[in-house]
Design an enzyme around this catalytic site. Sequence first.
Site, short mmCIF file in Angstrom:
data_model
loop_
_atom_site.label_atom_id
_atom_site.label_comp_id
_atom_site.label_asym_id
_atom_site.label_seq_id
_atom_site.Cartn_x
_atom_site.Cartn_y
_atom_site.Cartn_z
N GLY A 142 6.53 -1.16 -2.37
CA GLY A 142 6.65 -0.68 -3.74
C GLY A 142 8.01 -0.04 -3.99
O GLY A 142 8.55 -0.09 -5.10
N ASN A 143 8.57 0.54 -2.93
CA ASN A 143 9.87 1.17 -3.08
C ASN A 143 11.02 0.16 -3.18
O ASN A 143 12.12 0.51 -3.58
CB ASN A 143 10.14 2.13 -1.91
CG ASN A 143 9.16 3.29 -1.96
OD1 ASN A 143 8.85 3.82 -3.02
ND2 ASN A 143 8.64 3.67 -0.80
N LYS A 181 -5.47 9.06 1.93
CA LYS A 181 -4.21 8.51 1.44
C LYS A 181 -3.64 9.35 0.29
O LYS A 181 -4.20 9.39 -0.81
CB LYS A 181 -4.44 7.06 0.98
CG LYS A 181 -3.24 6.39 0.38
CD LYS A 181 -2.17 6.06 1.39
CE LYS A 181 -0.94 5.45 0.72
NZ LYS A 181 0.19 5.32 1.64
N LYS A 235 -1.33 -2.28 1.32
CA LYS A 235 -0.89 -3.64 0.96
C LYS A 235 -0.55 -4.50 2.17
O LYS A 235 -0.68 -5.72 2.13
CB LYS A 235 0.28 -3.60 -0.02
CG LYS A 235 1.58 -3.09 0.56
CD LYS A 235 2.64 -4.16 0.58
CE LYS A 235 3.88 -3.78 1.33
NZ LYS A 235 4.12 -2.52 1.91
N LYS A 249 1.70 -1.32 9.03
CA LYS A 249 2.50 -2.56 9.10
C LYS A 249 2.32 -3.22 10.47
O LYS A 249 2.12 -4.43 10.58
CB LYS A 249 3.98 -2.28 8.85
CG LYS A 249 4.26 -1.78 7.44
CD LYS A 249 5.73 -1.58 7.20
CE LYS A 249 5.98 -0.61 6.06
NZ LYS A 249 5.24 -0.89 4.82
#
Length: 335
Positions: free
Chosen positions: A38-39, A154, A236, A298
Amino acid sequence: MLLLLEDIKVKRKPIYHIRIKATILTENMTRIVIAIGGNAILNPVKGNPEEAKQKIDETCREIAGIIDKGYDVVLTHGNGPQIGNILAMQEECGLVHPQPLDVCGAQTQGMLGYSLQQSLDNRLKRRRMDRKVITVLTQVVVDDSGSSFENPTKPIGLYYQEYRAQEMIALGTRMVKDKNGYRRVVPSPEPVQIVEDEAIKKLVSEGFTVIAAGGGGIPVIRKNGLLTGVEAVIDKDLTGSLLAASVGAELFLILTDVDKVSLNYGEDNQLELDEMTVLEAGRYIKEGHFGKGSMEPKVRSGINFVNSGGRYAIISSLEKALPALEGTAGTRIIR
Ligand code: ADP
Ligand code: MG
């Protein structure tokens, strides 16, 4: 005027030729799912629309370059800063009823899907590539069997000062405190199944460049066979590995803001990794080398992908995406 038209005709390839190219090539192309953070789309909180548009365009320029190298790309993206902005608007405005997180997630899929789809389409057109880009509004069934809903972990959205946080806590919002202040925490359950996976697979095999499962997908559960949204967000990258497996991707590329994954991250003895096996990666997770809400999911996603039959996963930055695919940058997770 006539000359100009002639000019255009000469430059353009005949349509039938391009169509053939699109269908033949997809069969021989390496299918890859790319997850972008998103960044990579917007600086947290402040990013203005012009800045966001420019960032998205830079991202899409790289993605178009990857497609042009012969990769069949399925794109997914984060939505942290964007969902944070929506929550901030809802909380600070006070005039409208706040929407639940599944609806906020759907909003971010729409706004980011639109921007990425348009920008990538333009970048492909500039390269005279006849590939169509399509965004699929994607729901993801999450695991509601564990404790993730009772113990939200989160942190999302804005940081709040003590007095404001206390008001929000009194209204039922769960908050955690870290060195920057108070932040809302929400459940982040494991993704289990992509509801629209059949449609996504069909579009991919028809030669579309598909943008799907943005923000980890809209979180839903099944009750008596029927879908309903839940108050949660989904990682994600974890959803990305599910997407990669479900479209039969050979590679899964996670693009973030570091070129490589490191051991002893941020310490004097930091060591950047070129490659790790799934076994090594699992051990490094246990040893606590990776940031909990950042690098760890990740690496776990990379492991999941390889364990579900993928060739290998790569973690790198947008700038290093092509060299990473060529094997000269990034960190690979292999069998
Ligand atoms: P994205 O928005 O792309 O998902 P995140 O901020 O969630 O990015 O995760 C990337 C961040 O993970 C990096 O900026 C880095 O600060 C952090 N990180 C934590 N542990 C590690 C590690 N062991 N090696 C590299 N980066 C790490
Ligand atoms: Mg992240």
